[in-house]
Design a protein around this motif. Sequence first.
Motif, PDB file in Angstrom:
ATOM      1  N   ALA A   1       0.834  -1.209   0.000  1.00 30.02           N
ATOM      2  CA  ALA A   1       0.000   0.000   0.000  1.00 30.02           C
ATOM      3  C   ALA A   1       0.867   1.258   0.000  1.00 30.02           C
ATOM      4  CB  ALA A   1      -0.925  -0.007   1.213  1.00 30.02           C
ATOM      5  N   ALA A   2       1.976   1.235   0.754  1.00 26.79           N
ATOM      6  CA  ALA A   2       2.880   2.390   0.796  1.00 26.79           C
ATOM      7  C   ALA A   2       3.540   2.623  -0.556  1.00 26.79           C
ATOM      8  CB  ALA A   2       3.932   2.171   1.872  1.00 26.79           C
ATOM      9  N   ILE A   3       3.971   1.556  -1.212  1.00 26.31           N
ATOM     10  CA  ILE A   3       4.612   1.693  -2.532  1.00 26.31           C
ATOM     11  C   ILE A   3       3.637   2.288  -3.540  1.00 26.31           C
ATOM     12  CG2 ILE A   3       5.603   0.396  -4.460  1.00 26.31           C
ATOM     13  CD1 ILE A   3       6.666  -1.598  -2.336  1.00 26.31           C
ATOM     14  N   ILE A   4       2.396   1.783  -3.562  1.00 29.81           N
ATOM     15  CA  ILE A   4       1.371   2.315  -4.473  1.00 29.81           C
ATOM     16  C   ILE A   4       1.100   3.780  -4.162  1.00 29.81           C
ATOM     17  CG2 ILE A   4      -1.062   2.128  -5.143  1.00 29.81           C
ATOM     18  CD1 ILE A   4      -0.817  -0.902  -4.636  1.00 29.81           C
ATOM     19  N   THR A   5       1.040   4.108  -2.871  1.00 30.25           N
ATOM     20  CA  THR A   5       0.797   5.503  -2.458  1.00 30.25           C
ATOM     21  C   THR A   5       1.901   6.423  -2.950  1.00 30.25           C
ATOM     22  OG1 THR A   5      -0.383   4.773  -0.477  1.00 30.25           O
ATOM     23  CG2 THR A   5       0.469   7.018  -0.474  1.00 30.25           C
ATOM     24  N   PHE A   6       3.153   6.028  -2.747  1.00 31.83           N
ATOM     25  CA  PHE A   6       4.281   6.872  -3.143  1.00 31.83           C
ATOM     26  C   PHE A   6       4.328   7.067  -4.664  1.00 31.83           C
ATOM     27  CE2 PHE A   6       6.444   5.081   0.847  1.00 31.83           C
ATOM     28  CZ  PHE A   6       5.949   6.126   1.618  1.00 31.83           C
ATOM     29  N   ILE A   7       3.896   6.077  -5.408  1.00 25.62           N
ATOM     30  CA  ILE A   7       3.924   6.180  -6.875  1.00 25.62           C
ATOM     31  C   ILE A   7       2.740   6.995  -7.398  1.00 25.62           C
ATOM     32  CG2 ILE A   7       3.749   4.848  -9.024  1.00 25.62           C
ATOM     33  CD1 ILE A   7       5.239   2.593  -7.604  1.00 25.62           C
ATOM     34  N   MET A   8       1.547   6.800  -6.815  1.00 27.93           N
ATOM     35  CA  MET A   8       0.323   7.390  -7.355  1.00 27.93           C
ATOM     36  C   MET A   8       0.006   8.776  -6.787  1.00 27.93           C
ATOM     37  SD  MET A   8      -0.723   5.072  -9.463  1.00 27.93           S
ATOM     38  CE  MET A   8      -2.401   5.638  -9.786  1.00 27.93           C
ATOM     39  N   CYS A   9       0.471   9.054  -5.581  1.00 30.02           N
ATOM     40  CA  CYS A   9       0.122  10.323  -4.934  1.00 30.02           C
ATOM     41  C   CYS A   9       1.011  11.444  -5.478  1.00 30.02           C
ATOM     42  CB  CYS A   9       0.291  10.194  -3.415  1.00 30.02           C
ATOM     43  SG  CYS A   9      -0.388  11.580  -2.492  1.00 30.02           S
ATOM     44  N   ARG A  10       0.444  12.309  -6.328  1.00 29.23           N
ATOM     45  CA  ARG A  10       1.231  13.340  -7.011  1.00 29.23           C
ATOM     46  C   ARG A  10       1.638  14.481  -6.082  1.00 29.23           C
ATOM     47  NH1 ARG A  10      -2.169  13.980 -12.713  1.00 29.23           N
ATOM     48  NH2 ARG A  10      -1.892  11.798 -13.421  1.00 29.23           N
ATOM     49  N   THR A  11       0.865  14.716  -5.049  1.00 27.94           N
ATOM     50  CA  THR A  11       1.132  15.876  -4.181  1.00 27.94           C
ATOM     51  C   THR A  11       2.377  15.716  -3.329  1.00 27.94           C
ATOM     52  OG1 THR A  11      -0.316  14.937  -2.482  1.00 27.94           O
ATOM     53  CG2 THR A  11      -1.318  16.472  -4.052  1.00 27.94           C
ATOM     54  N   ILE A  12       2.897  14.506  -3.199  1.00 30.56           N
ATOM     55  CA  ILE A  12       4.068  14.306  -2.332  1.00 30.56           C
ATOM     56  C   ILE A  12       5.310  13.887  -3.127  1.00 30.56           C
ATOM     57  CG2 ILE A  12       2.681  13.694  -0.320  1.00 30.56           C
ATOM     58  CD1 ILE A  12       3.335  10.738  -0.923  1.00 30.56           C
ATOM     59  N   GLN A  13       5.246  14.017  -4.451  1.00 26.04           N
ATOM     60  CA  GLN A  13       6.382  13.600  -5.270  1.00 26.04           C
ATOM     61  C   GLN A  13       7.593  14.481  -4.996  1.00 26.04           C
ATOM     62  OE1 GLN A  13       6.458  10.806  -7.139  1.00 26.04           O
ATOM     63  NE2 GLN A  13       4.418  10.489  -6.251  1.00 26.04           N
ATOM     64  N   SER A  14       8.723  13.849  -4.638  1.00 31.54           N
ATOM     65  CA  SER A  14       9.968  14.547  -4.329  1.00 31.54           C
ATOM     66  C   SER A  14      11.084  13.510  -4.247  1.00 31.54           C
ATOM     67  CB  SER A  14       9.842  15.290  -2.985  1.00 31.54           C
ATOM     68  OG  SER A  14       9.689  14.352  -1.924  1.00 31.54           O
ATOM     69  N   PRO A  15      12.347  13.942  -4.185  1.00 36.54           N
ATOM     70  CA  PRO A  15      13.432  12.969  -3.989  1.00 36.54           C
ATOM     71  C   PRO A  15      13.253  12.141  -2.722  1.00 36.54           C
ATOM     72  CG  PRO A  15      14.325  15.081  -4.678  1.00 36.54           C
ATOM     73  CD  PRO A  15      12.867  15.300  -4.437  1.00 36.54           C
ATOM     74  N   ARG A  16      12.689  12.754  -1.664  1.00 35.63           N
ATOM     75  CA  ARG A  16      12.469  12.013  -0.419  1.00 35.63           C
ATOM     76  C   ARG A  16      11.438  10.911  -0.614  1.00 35.63           C
ATOM     77  NH1 ARG A  16       9.324  12.815   4.366  1.00 35.63           N
ATOM     78  NH2 ARG A  16      10.428  12.040   6.215  1.00 35.63           N
ATOM     79  N   THR A  17      10.386  11.184  -1.377  1.00 34.03           N
ATOM     80  CA  THR A  17       9.384  10.158  -1.671  1.00 34.03           C
ATOM     81  C   THR A  17       9.981   9.023  -2.476  1.00 34.03           C
ATOM     82  OG1 THR A  17       7.652  11.851  -1.660  1.00 34.03           O
ATOM     83  CG2 THR A  17       7.102   9.751  -2.678  1.00 34.03           C
ATOM     84  N   SER A  18      10.872   9.349  -3.397  1.00 32.91           N
ATOM     85  CA  SER A  18      11.559   8.317  -4.174  1.00 32.91           C
ATOM     86  C   SER A  18      12.396   7.418  -3.266  1.00 32.91           C
ATOM     87  CB  SER A  18      12.450   8.972  -5.233  1.00 32.91           C
ATOM     88  OG  SER A  18      13.184   8.000  -5.940  1.00 32.91           O
ATOM     89  N   ILE A  19      13.043   8.025  -2.272  1.00 33.61           N
ATOM     90  CA  ILE A  19      13.824   7.243  -1.302  1.00 33.61           C
ATOM     91  C   ILE A  19      12.908   6.300  -0.530  1.00 33.61           C
ATOM     92  CG2 ILE A  19      15.149   7.415   0.844  1.00 33.61           C
ATOM     93  CD1 ILE A  19      16.361  10.013  -0.281  1.00 33.61           C
ATOM     94  N   HIS A  20      11.744   6.818  -0.098  1.00 32.74           N
ATOM     95  CA  HIS A  20      10.793   5.983   0.636  1.00 32.74           C
ATOM     96  C   HIS A  20      10.283   4.825  -0.224  1.00 32.74           C
ATOM     97  CE1 HIS A  20       9.731   9.570   3.471  1.00 32.74           C
ATOM     98  NE2 HIS A  20      10.855   8.955   3.800  1.00 32.74           N
ATOM     99  N   THR A  21      10.074   5.094  -1.492  1.00 31.93           N
ATOM    100  CA  THR A  21       9.585   4.048  -2.399  1.00 31.93           C
ATOM    101  C   THR A  21      10.571   2.894  -2.478  1.00 31.93           C
ATOM    102  OG1 THR A  21       8.467   5.744  -3.720  1.00 31.93           O
ATOM    103  CG2 THR A  21       8.738   3.569  -4.724  1.00 31.93           C
ATOM    104  N   HIS A  22      11.847   3.212  -2.664  1.00 35.61           N
ATOM    105  CA  HIS A  22      12.864   2.161  -2.775  1.00 35.61           C
ATOM    106  C   HIS A  22      13.093   1.458  -1.426  1.00 35.61           C
ATOM    107  CE1 HIS A  22      14.181   2.735  -6.936  1.00 35.61           C
ATOM    108  NE2 HIS A  22      13.888   4.006  -6.749  1.00 35.61           N
ATOM    109  N   LEU A  23      13.012   2.208  -0.324  1.00 40.01           N
ATOM    110  CA  LEU A  23      13.128   1.602   1.007  1.00 40.01           C
ATOM    111  C   LEU A  23      12.024   0.562   1.214  1.00 40.01           C
ATOM    112  CD1 LEU A  23      14.118   1.387   3.953  1.00 40.01           C
ATOM    113  CD2 LEU A  23      12.708   3.391   4.476  1.00 40.01           C
TER     114      LEU A  23
END
Length: 511
Positions: free
Chosen positions: A242-264
């Motif tokens: 659910a977190a991975i889908i959220t980080f990919i689909m949620c446009r309002t939080i897109q940032s380098p930090r979100t990319s780090i969270h996605t890979h984590l």
Amino acid sequence: MLLPNVFVEINHITNNSQWEEIEEDSRRKAAYLLMDSLESAIEVAVVNMDTERYNLAMDSLDLQVQVLEKKGVSVNGTVTLLAKQNQMEFHWETKKSKYHSDFAAISFIACTNMGKLLDVKELEMENKKFGKEHLELNSNLLMAIMTRSKQDLQNVTFTIKNKEEDDVDDYSVCVFLRETRERIFWSTTGCRKVFFNLSHTICNCRHLSNFAVLVALYKVESPALTIITYVGVSISLVALLAAIITFIMCRTIQSPRTSIHTHLCLCLFLAELLFLIGISKPESKAVCGAIAGVLHYLFLACFMWMLLEGFQLYLMVVKVFQAQSLRGKYTYPFAYGIPALIVIVSTAVYPEGYGTREHCWLTMEKGFRWSFVAPVCIICLVNLVFLVVTIWKLIQKFNSISPDLTYLQKIRLFIITAIAQLTVLGCSWIFGVFHFQRRTIALAYIFTILISFQGTFIFILHCVNNKQVRNEYRQWIANFCNFLKISKYSVFSESTRPSSSSQVGNSATSM
């Protein structure tokens, strides 16, 4: 001639294949009675012995006797006895007495087959109730017998030869054999493990009577731990997905930090999935080693991404103009390349380090687990430094004349989640280190809960705790509900709308 005759008979009896046909409980009682008979024979023989030291060795039995005190014999100092590469050592001082009939002797016996015949399956630990655990003898069964002495031996050290030179220190304990009316069992009371290496285990005991000392493999096997592991990891897998889908689909939080969270989350998802499927599959050594190596790599990658998050926060607060410089072309080689390099070097240095007797994980042999523990400790320490510097700079900015409160509050929230994440991931493996070194029920439960629910904690920290993500969730839910209403209305309209043929028939009838 008593002892050689007794040893020949016991050697013949213990090597008899008919033991396998005897029912387990009867076999255990018979073997214990045989030990008792051996002890009685030794005590009778020792009292009448005309020598100060006596040795007798056979295939399945090895005996060494030392007379400590009798007329004309007075031993003072350290006494050492040997039997089949096992050693017993203690300090003895002969006490002066007006009676010349005082007698003391110590006998040390190593029995090769007796432990297998006893096959005792119950263990009593000092801080634990009785339990039928996974027990496996990793030494010969040893007997220490004190004959006709008024002195108690308070501090005896046993250096015990391990049967298998493997990483058994995870579960090995020093125990002695006890008997009650209801049962025969191993007990750790008064005995503790002092030192372990591949070939020997050193045990220290506070008492000495007619008892046995050995090294057993002790494993915490609790249905509750198994249930917690499977339930917790399953929930974490759903939360991480659910977190991975959220980080990919949620446009309002897109940032380098979100990319780090996605890979984590992706690394942790793959690690926990593999953990759930393959951690307890040691049947094939090659497959188990491969699983351990991949788990080593994935968990290290998780910590690398966590380190990059700490560095990203540092850039956002301390190096404001370089905050967007942490891009994929820098992060991917760092986060995925360094763990790969560590695993490659570890494999080249000690390829047998992946996979243990019980689990597909890193062995404790030759300190191999430090190939994971050391990088994790270093990453946690560096990340802690980044966070301390970031918090200090943040405090200074809050104290400035005209701070950008919105930006600073956002950074403060990021720092809180980063600290919480560091605590969750770092502390879980710190507890893991203590758990692997000293296995107790409390540490087993703490480690299992923290490891099993890591993914759930991260989902709560970065998704549920984020206001923008919550708003996005509400919007998704509203859109989904509207979609369901529209779909339901469309179906209802189609079902209530009259067909064209019916309309034509009705028109003809009216005419």
